[in-house]
Enzyme design. Structure first.
Site, PDB file in Angstrom:
ATOM      1  N   GLU A  69       9.207 -19.515  22.376  1.00 14.71           N
ATOM      2  CA  GLU A  69       9.950 -18.254  22.424  1.00 14.71           C
ATOM      3  C   GLU A  69       9.491 -17.396  23.603  1.00 14.71           C
ATOM      4  O   GLU A  69      10.307 -16.803  24.315  1.00 14.71           O
ATOM      5  CB  GLU A  69       9.738 -17.526  21.098  1.00 14.71           C
ATOM      6  CG  GLU A  69      10.320 -16.137  20.989  1.00 14.71           C
ATOM      7  CD  GLU A  69       9.836 -15.483  19.711  1.00 14.71           C
ATOM      8  OE1 GLU A  69       9.114 -14.473  19.804  1.00 14.71           O
ATOM      9  OE2 GLU A  69      10.165 -15.981  18.612  1.00 14.71           O
ATOM     10  N   GLY A  93      12.856 -12.501  11.639  1.00 15.19           N
ATOM     11  CA  GLY A  93      12.807 -11.103  11.988  1.00 15.19           C
ATOM     12  C   GLY A  93      13.678 -10.238  11.103  1.00 15.19           C
ATOM     13  O   GLY A  93      13.861 -10.505   9.909  1.00 15.19           O
ATOM     14  N   ARG A 123       0.826  -1.211   0.000  1.00 12.44           N
ATOM     15  CA  ARG A 123       0.000   0.000   0.000  1.00 12.44           C
ATOM     16  C   ARG A 123       0.857   1.258   0.000  1.00 12.44           C
ATOM     17  O   ARG A 123       0.395   2.328  -0.382  1.00 12.44           O
ATOM     18  CB  ARG A 123      -0.946   0.004   1.205  1.00 12.44           C
ATOM     19  CG  ARG A 123      -2.048  -1.042   1.127  1.00 12.44           C
ATOM     20  CD  ARG A 123      -3.010  -0.922   2.289  1.00 12.44           C
ATOM     21  NE  ARG A 123      -2.340  -1.092   3.574  1.00 12.44           N
ATOM     22  CZ  ARG A 123      -2.919  -0.930   4.750  1.00 12.44           C
ATOM     23  NH1 ARG A 123      -4.192  -0.582   4.817  1.00 12.44           N
ATOM     24  NH2 ARG A 123      -2.238  -1.122   5.873  1.00 12.44           N
ATOM     25  N   LYS A 125       4.706 -22.842  13.577  1.00 15.67           N
ATOM     26  CA  LYS A 125       5.236 -21.514  13.913  1.00 15.67           C
ATOM     27  C   LYS A 125       4.594 -20.986  15.194  1.00 15.67           C
ATOM     28  O   LYS A 125       5.249 -20.313  16.004  1.00 15.67           O
ATOM     29  CB  LYS A 125       4.981 -20.551  12.753  1.00 15.67           C
ATOM     30  CG  LYS A 125       5.409 -19.098  13.012  1.00 15.67           C
ATOM     31  CD  LYS A 125       6.879 -18.966  13.349  1.00 15.67           C
ATOM     32  CE  LYS A 125       7.405 -17.545  13.208  1.00 15.67           C
ATOM     33  NZ  LYS A 125       6.626 -16.490  13.797  1.00 15.67           N
ATOM     34  N   ASN A 155       1.366 -14.362   9.919  1.00 15.62           N
ATOM     35  CA  ASN A 155       1.156 -15.109  11.164  1.00 15.62           C
ATOM     36  C   ASN A 155      -0.312 -15.482  11.355  1.00 15.62           C
ATOM     37  O   ASN A 155      -0.883 -15.302  12.435  1.00 15.62           O
ATOM     38  CB  ASN A 155       1.648 -14.282  12.368  1.00 15.62           C
ATOM     39  CG  ASN A 155       3.153 -14.311  12.500  1.00 15.62           C
ATOM     40  OD1 ASN A 155       3.805 -15.275  12.103  1.00 15.62           O
ATOM     41  ND2 ASN A 155       3.721 -13.251  13.042  1.00 15.62           N
ATOM     42  N   ASN A 183       6.583 -19.887  18.535  1.00 20.32           N
ATOM     43  CA  ASN A 183       6.461 -18.605  19.220  1.00 20.32           C
ATOM     44  C   ASN A 183       6.066 -18.776  20.684  1.00 20.32           C
ATOM     45  O   ASN A 183       6.484 -17.984  21.542  1.00 20.32           O
ATOM     46  CB  ASN A 183       5.447 -17.715  18.504  1.00 20.32           C
ATOM     47  CG  ASN A 183       6.041 -17.078  17.261  1.00 20.32           C
ATOM     48  OD1 ASN A 183       7.020 -17.572  16.715  1.00 20.32           O
ATOM     49  ND2 ASN A 183       5.454 -15.992  16.813  1.00 20.32           N
TER      50      ASN A 183
END
Length: 293
Positions: free
Chosen positions: A171, A114, A31, A164, A86, A168
């Protein structure tokens, strides 16, 4: 090969660059016209030769659904859509069904790396039918770290984002453990150089890790994290991990406690959350709240 990439933010922009460095053509839409290669998703699709592969890298939920809806009308049978955001794994099943009805393949891909992924590569966990995964494989190979590991076909649709999500959740718990240990070290009078204690753990200890390296990096920038407010957001995946644990009757006391600790951080200036906030900023470029007036 050619790839259409929708979403050129902190992750998407670096992913475009890494894929191009591997010799592939990437046509990106965002965008923000300052970073986009084309002015619309329609233009992106028209510039790609069939069978097309379009990678979606936008926030989970409504933005992803809107993008999937648009692609469902623009793409052709034999094309493949990859959701690399995600998204919740249950949404993947709905998106696959929606696209499969039009003969369009769907692959979900959890991406970790990241702001460091451009140089180090991205850990990839993807789910989908083998033939759809095969169409995307050259891009997976370009994005993954060098070597034999760092990417996995985790299973059917939804498996990538589920893997994933669990990543996380782990994490969360690891960051919380480092943060609690750091706060305790800071609290006692007998330890006079907390930063160097953490640095000494970087070699030869069982708790050495990239997160520990990033903790030391954060302390090098702000030794006692005095510039940060003890506030840490959650991405949503920690909550989903706990919900999945409840649904499957799997005890997750450490991950659940780390999620609740983040909730607590929004009620007061938590010292532990200074470290969690610093770690999130170090590995993912996530925003931090300043304690300075």
């Amino acid at each position: 090969m050619e790839l259409g990439l929708i979403g050129l933010g902190k992750m998407g922009g670096n992913m475009r660059e890494r894929i191009r460095r591997a010799g592939h053509t990437v046509i990106g839409y965002d965008r923000n016209p300052d970073v986009a290669d084309v002015h619309s998703i329609d233009e992106l699709v028209n510039k790609l030769k069939g069978p097309r592969v379009v990678w979606v890298m936008v926030p989970a939920g409504v933005p992803t659904q809107i993008t999937i809806d648009e692609l469902a009308e623009l793409l052709s049978p034999g094309d493949v859509v990859v959701d690399g955001g995600n998204s919740r794994w249950t949404d993947d099943e709905k998106h696959a069904e929606q696209l499969n009805a039009k003969g369009i393949g769907f692959v979900d891909c959890g991406v970790s790396g990241g702001v460091w992924g451009l140089e180090n590569g991205y850990a990839l966990m993807y789910g989908g039918a083998p033939d759809h995964v095969a169409q995307v494989q050259p891009i997976f190979d370009a994005l993954k770290p060098e070597g034999e590991v760092g990417a996995v076909h985790a299973g059917k649709v939804g498996a990538g984002h589920f893997a994933k999500m669990v990543h996380n959740g782990i994490e969360y718990a690891m960051m919380q453990a480092y943060a609690e240990g750091w706060e305790l070290l800071e609290k006692v009078d007998s330890v006079t150089d907390v930063r160097e204690v953490l640095r000494s753990w970087q070699e030869g200890t069982v708790i050495r890790s990239w997160l520990l390296d990033l903790a030391v990096r954060a302390l090098d920038e702000d030794e006692h994290l005095g510039k940060l407010r003890g506030h840490a957001e959650d991405s949503g995946e920690g909550r989903w991990t706990v919900e999945a644990a409840i649904d499957n009757a799997v005890p997750l006391p450490a991950i659940t406690a780390s999620l609740f600790a983040r909730f607590a951080s929004r009620q007061e200036d938590s010292p532990q959350m200074k470290m969690v906030a610093a770690l999130r900023n170090q590995f993912g470029g996530h925003a931090v709240e300043s304690n300075e007036k």
